[in-house]
Design an enzyme around this catalytic site. Structure first.
Site, PDB file in Angstrom:
ATOM      1  N   SER A 146      46.646  77.181  96.085  1.00  0.00           N
ATOM      2  CA  SER A 146      45.651  77.482  95.045  1.00  0.00           C
ATOM      3  C   SER A 146      44.279  77.504  95.703  1.00  0.00           C
ATOM      4  CB  SER A 146      45.656  76.396  93.960  1.00  0.00           C
ATOM      5  OG  SER A 146      44.554  76.584  93.082  1.00  0.00           O
ATOM      6  N   TYR A 159      45.338  67.624  91.292  1.00  0.00           N
ATOM      7  CA  TYR A 159      45.853  68.979  91.536  1.00  0.00           C
ATOM      8  C   TYR A 159      45.227  69.562  92.807  1.00  0.00           C
ATOM      9  CZ  TYR A 159      47.008  73.910  90.641  1.00  0.00           C
ATOM     10  OH  TYR A 159      47.475  75.201  90.762  1.00  0.00           O
TER      11      TYR A 159
HETATM   12  N1  NAD Z   1      48.059  80.478  86.995  1.00  0.00           N
HETATM   13  C1  NAD Z   1      47.048  80.193  87.821  1.00  0.00           C
HETATM   14  O1  NAD Z   1      45.889  80.542  87.562  1.00  0.00           O
HETATM   15  C2  NAD Z   1      47.325  79.480  89.121  1.00  0.00           C
HETATM   16  C3  NAD Z   1      46.285  79.417  90.076  1.00  0.00           C
HETATM   17  C4  NAD Z   1      46.522  78.822  91.302  1.00  0.00           C
HETATM   18  C5  NAD Z   1      47.773  78.294  91.582  1.00  0.00           C
HETATM   19  N2  NAD Z   1      48.771  78.336  90.639  1.00  0.00           N
HETATM   20  C6  NAD Z   1      50.085  77.809  91.023  1.00  0.00           C
HETATM   21  O2  NAD Z   1      51.026  78.851  90.867  1.00  0.00           O
HETATM   22  C7  NAD Z   1      52.333  78.301  90.728  1.00  0.00           C
HETATM   23  C8  NAD Z   1      53.039  78.988  89.587  1.00  0.00           C
HETATM   24  O3  NAD Z   1      52.347  78.713  88.386  1.00  0.00           O
HETATM   25  P1  NAD Z   1      52.257  79.723  87.142  1.00  0.00           P
HETATM   26  O4  NAD Z   1      50.820  79.914  86.871  1.00  0.00           O
HETATM   27  O5  NAD Z   1      53.119  80.909  87.348  1.00  0.00           O
HETATM   28  O6  NAD Z   1      52.810  78.738  86.001  1.00  0.00           O
HETATM   29  P2  NAD Z   1      54.044  78.801  84.974  1.00  0.00           P
HETATM   30  O7  NAD Z   1      53.936  77.566  84.154  1.00  0.00           O
HETATM   31  O8  NAD Z   1      54.078  80.106  84.289  1.00  0.00           O
HETATM   32  O9  NAD Z   1      55.318  78.691  85.952  1.00  0.00           O
HETATM   33  C9  NAD Z   1      55.588  77.504  86.647  1.00  0.00           C
HETATM   34  C10 NAD Z   1      57.082  77.219  86.613  1.00  0.00           C
HETATM   35  O10 NAD Z   1      57.337  76.027  87.402  1.00  0.00           O
HETATM   36  C11 NAD Z   1      58.346  75.295  86.723  1.00  0.00           C
HETATM   37  N3  NAD Z   1      58.324  73.881  87.122  1.00  0.00           N
HETATM   38  C12 NAD Z   1      57.370  72.972  86.873  1.00  0.00           C
HETATM   39  N4  NAD Z   1      57.740  71.766  87.348  1.00  0.00           N
HETATM   40  C13 NAD Z   1      58.952  71.936  87.918  1.00  0.00           C
HETATM   41  C14 NAD Z   1      59.848  71.063  88.596  1.00  0.00           C
HETATM   42  N5  NAD Z   1      59.570  69.763  88.767  1.00  0.00           N
HETATM   43  N6  NAD Z   1      61.006  71.567  89.057  1.00  0.00           N
HETATM   44  C15 NAD Z   1      61.302  72.875  88.876  1.00  0.00           C
HETATM   45  N7  NAD Z   1      60.510  73.748  88.243  1.00  0.00           N
HETATM   46  C16 NAD Z   1      59.336  73.272  87.760  1.00  0.00           C
HETATM   47  C17 NAD Z   1      58.024  75.477  85.254  1.00  0.00           C
HETATM   48  O11 NAD Z   1      59.146  75.165  84.438  1.00  0.00           O
HETATM   49  C18 NAD Z   1      57.626  76.952  85.204  1.00  0.00           C
HETATM   50  O12 NAD Z   1      58.725  77.793  84.940  1.00  0.00           O
HETATM   51  C19 NAD Z   1      52.119  76.792  90.549  1.00  0.00           C
HETATM   52  O13 NAD Z   1      52.372  76.143  91.768  1.00  0.00           O
HETATM   53  C20 NAD Z   1      50.654  76.685  90.189  1.00  0.00           C
HETATM   54  O14 NAD Z   1      50.106  75.433  90.543  1.00  0.00           O
HETATM   55  C21 NAD Z   1      48.563  78.908  89.422  1.00  0.00           C
END
Ligand code: NAD
Length: 292
Positions: A146, A159
Site C-alpha cells: 500500500s 495498517y
Molecule cells: N482498496 C484500497 O484502496 C487499497 C489500497 C491499498 C492497499 N490495499 C490492499 O489491497 C488488498 C486487497 O484489498 P481490497 O481493497 O481488494 O479489499 P476487499 O475487502 O475487497 O478484498 C479483500 C479480501 O481479503 C479477504 N480476507 C481478509 N482477511 C482474510 C484472511 N485472514 N484470510 C483470508 N482472506 C482474508 C476478504 O475476505 C476479502 O475477500 C489488501 O491487502 C488491502 O490492504 C487496498
C-alpha cells in the site's frame, strides 16, 4: 491474450475487490487459479463469475485464513493437487485492521492486523517458494502492499506499519530467491474503489478519491492489469520492486504549495533569484494559459 498460459496461480483475498479482478484477469490470460479467502459466499461468487466467462474449469475456491500456517500450506497443496504445480502466488488478502490513537490501540487488535497483513505474507512466501523450488522453473510471488507503507498519513498506525513491513520483506526475500529465478514483487495501490474502502457507499469517499492528480477513480482492474504484467515474462528482470499504482497520489507529495490549479507555482511563471540581490521575474498567467 495468453501471457500466463500454462501457469498455475493462487490469489489470496480473491473473493473480492482487486483480488477478484486479478483472478479474472489471470484466467483470461490463460492461467489456472486457486482463489483463497475467508469469505466463502464471495468466493463462490468469484467462481461463478469465472464460470460465466467460460473459465469454470480454470478456477477453484479454497476457504483459508491467511494468518494460519496450516491453511496457507493447504492452499498451495490444493494448487498442486488440482492443477499440478505452482508458478504464481498473489498474496493480497487484507483488512483495515486496528485504528485509533496509539494509546487506544489494544495489543489484540495490533496483533490481528499484523497477522492478517504481514504474517500472511511471510507464510505465503515460505510455502509458495517451497512449491516453486520443487519444480525448479522459478516463479513469481506478488504482494499487495500500500502507499500507506511508503509514507505517513496514508492509513492507521497499525495498517501503515504492517504494509511497510511487507515492502521490506519483498526486497529482502527477492534477494534470497533471485538465484532460484523466483521473482518477488509488490504493488502499492493508492485509493482503489473496492468494498474494503467504500463498503458499498463510494460516494462517502469522494474526498479520498478526489485527491489524486489523475482524473479517473482507481478501480480493481487497474491493479489487475499491473498484476498480470508483473506476473508475466514481460517483467522477467523485475524483482524486489514495489510499484506504486496510485494515479500520481504520491508523486504529488506533501503538496505544501497546494494541488492542481491551486498550486502557487501554477498561478504565475518566472524565476526566483533568491537573496542574490537580483530581481525576481514574475509573469502572471491567465487561467487559460496555464496549461502551456
Ligand atoms: N482498496 C484500497 O484502496 C487499497 C489500497 C491499498 C492497499 N490495499 C490492499 O489491497 C488488498 C486487497 O484489498 P481490497 O481493497 O481488494 O479489499 P476487499 O475487502 O475487497 O478484498 C479483500 C479480501 O481479503 C479477504 N480476507 C481478509 N482477511 C482474510 C484472511 N485472514 N484470510 C483470508 N482472506 C482474508 C476478504 O475476505 C476479502 O475477500 C489488501 O491487502 C488491502 O490492504 C487496498
Amino acid at each position: 491474450m495468453s501471457k500466463l498460459r500454462g501457469k498455475v496461480a493462487i490469489v489470496t483475498g480473491g473473493a473480492s475487490g482487486m483480488g477478484r479482478a486479478t483472478a479474472m484477469r489471470f484466467v483470461a490470460d490463460g492461467a489456472k487459479v486457486v482463489v483463497a479467502d475467508l469469505n466463502e459466499k464471495n468466493g463462490a461468487e468469484t467462481v461463478s463469475v469465472a464460470e460465466g466467462q467460460g473459465h469454470g474449469e480454470d478456477i477453484a475456491f479454497v476457504r483459508c485464513d491467511v494468518a494460519r500456517e496450516a491453511d496457507v500450506a493447504a492452499v498451495v497443496a490444493e494448487a498442486e493437487r488440482r492443477f499440478g504445480r505452482l508458478d504464481i502466488a498473489y498474496l493480497n488478502a487484507g483488512v483495515g485492521g486496528a485504528f485509533g490513537p496509539i494509546a487506544e490501540t489494544s495489543v489484540e487488535d495490533w496483533d490481528y492486523t499484523f497477522a492478517v497483513l504481514t504474517r500472511s505474507v511471510f507464510l505465503g512466501m515460505k510455502h509458495a517458494s517451497l512449491a516453486m523450488k520443487k519444480h525448479g522453473d522459478g516463479g513469481v510471488i506478488l504482494v499487495t502492499a500500500s502507499i500507506a507503507g511508503l509514507v505517513g498519513g496514508g492509513g492507521s498506525h497499525a495498517y501503515s506499519a504492517a504494509k511497510a513491513a511487507v515492502i521490506s520483506l519483498i526486497e529482502n526475500v527477492a534477494a534470497e530467491l533471485g538465484p532460484d529465478r523466483i521473482r518477488v514483487v509488490g504493488i502499492a495501490p493508492g485509493v482503489i474503489s473496492t468494498p474494503l474502502v467504500h463498503r458499498g457507499r463510494p460516494e462517502k469517499y469522494e474526498k479520498q478519491f478526489g485527491q489524486q492528480p489523475w482524473p479517473d477513480r482507481g478501480q480493481p482492474e487497474h491493479i489487475a492489469d499491473v498484476a498480470a504484467f508483473l506476473c508475466s515474462d514481460d517483467a522477467r528482470f523485475i524483482t524486489g520492486e514495489t510499484i506504486k499504482v496510485d494515479g500520481g497520489l504520491l508523486a504529488q507529495g506533501i503538496a505544501l504549495w497546494g494541488t492542481g490549479a491551486d498550486n502557487t507555482f501554477m498561478k504565475s511563471a518566472g524565476v526566483n533569484r533568491g537573496t542574490t540581490g537580483e530581481a525576481m521575474v514574475v509573469r502572471t498567467l491567465q487561467p487559460g494559459a496555464r496549461k502551456t
